[in-house]
Design a protein around this motif. Structure first.
Motif, mmCIF file in Angstrom:
data_model
loop_
_atom_site.group_PDB
_atom_site.id
_atom_site.type_symbol
_atom_site.label_atom_id
_atom_site.label_comp_id
_atom_site.label_asym_id
_atom_site.label_seq_id
_atom_site.Cartn_x
_atom_site.Cartn_y
_atom_site.Cartn_z
ATOM 1 N N PRO A 9 48.897 44.036 40.342
ATOM 2 C CA PRO A 9 49.314 45.283 40.993
ATOM 3 C C PRO A 9 48.492 45.514 42.260
ATOM 4 O O PRO A 9 47.344 45.072 42.374
ATOM 5 N N PHE A 10 49.096 46.165 43.218
ATOM 6 C CA PHE A 10 48.456 46.424 44.499
ATOM 7 C C PHE A 10 47.103 47.119 44.307
ATOM 8 O O PHE A 10 46.125 46.791 44.975
ATOM 9 N N GLU A 11 47.028 48.072 43.405
ATOM 10 C CA GLU A 11 45.787 48.817 43.168
ATOM 11 C C GLU A 11 44.656 47.898 42.738
ATOM 12 O O GLU A 11 43.503 48.082 43.121
ATOM 13 N N ILE A 13 44.328 44.749 43.563
ATOM 14 C CA ILE A 13 43.916 44.012 44.758
ATOM 15 C C ILE A 13 42.997 44.872 45.610
ATOM 16 O O ILE A 13 41.943 44.415 46.070
ATOM 17 N N VAL A 14 43.367 46.135 45.822
ATOM 18 C CA VAL A 14 42.558 47.042 46.635
ATOM 19 C C VAL A 14 41.184 47.234 46.001
ATOM 20 O O VAL A 14 40.158 47.172 46.693
#
Length: 65
Positions: A9-11, A13-14
């Motif tokens: 999920p993008f979160e 990665i961030v």
């Protein structure tokens, strides 16, 4: 080279990027943004040419200008 595929999920990665050192974040930025990397390379090459031509200012003199 074998390919590896991950579904993140993008979160996630961030959050992972936030844990990187400043230097590693900068390297990642330029790895992902090739146009910026090329522009930075051109700026570096131009600065090197100016320095070799004697058109640069020594760091010790920057606060005097």
């Amino acid at each position: 080279m074998p390919q590896i595929t991950l579904d993140l999920p993008f979160e996630k990665i961030v959050d992972t990027v936030k844990r990187l050192s400043e230097e590693d974040r900068e390297r990642l930025f330029f790895a992902v943004n090739e146009d910026y990397a090329r522009a930075l390379g051109k700026m570096r090459d131009e600065a090197r040419k100016e320095h070799q031509a004697g058109d640069s200012t020594p760091l010790k003199n920057l606060d005097k200008e």
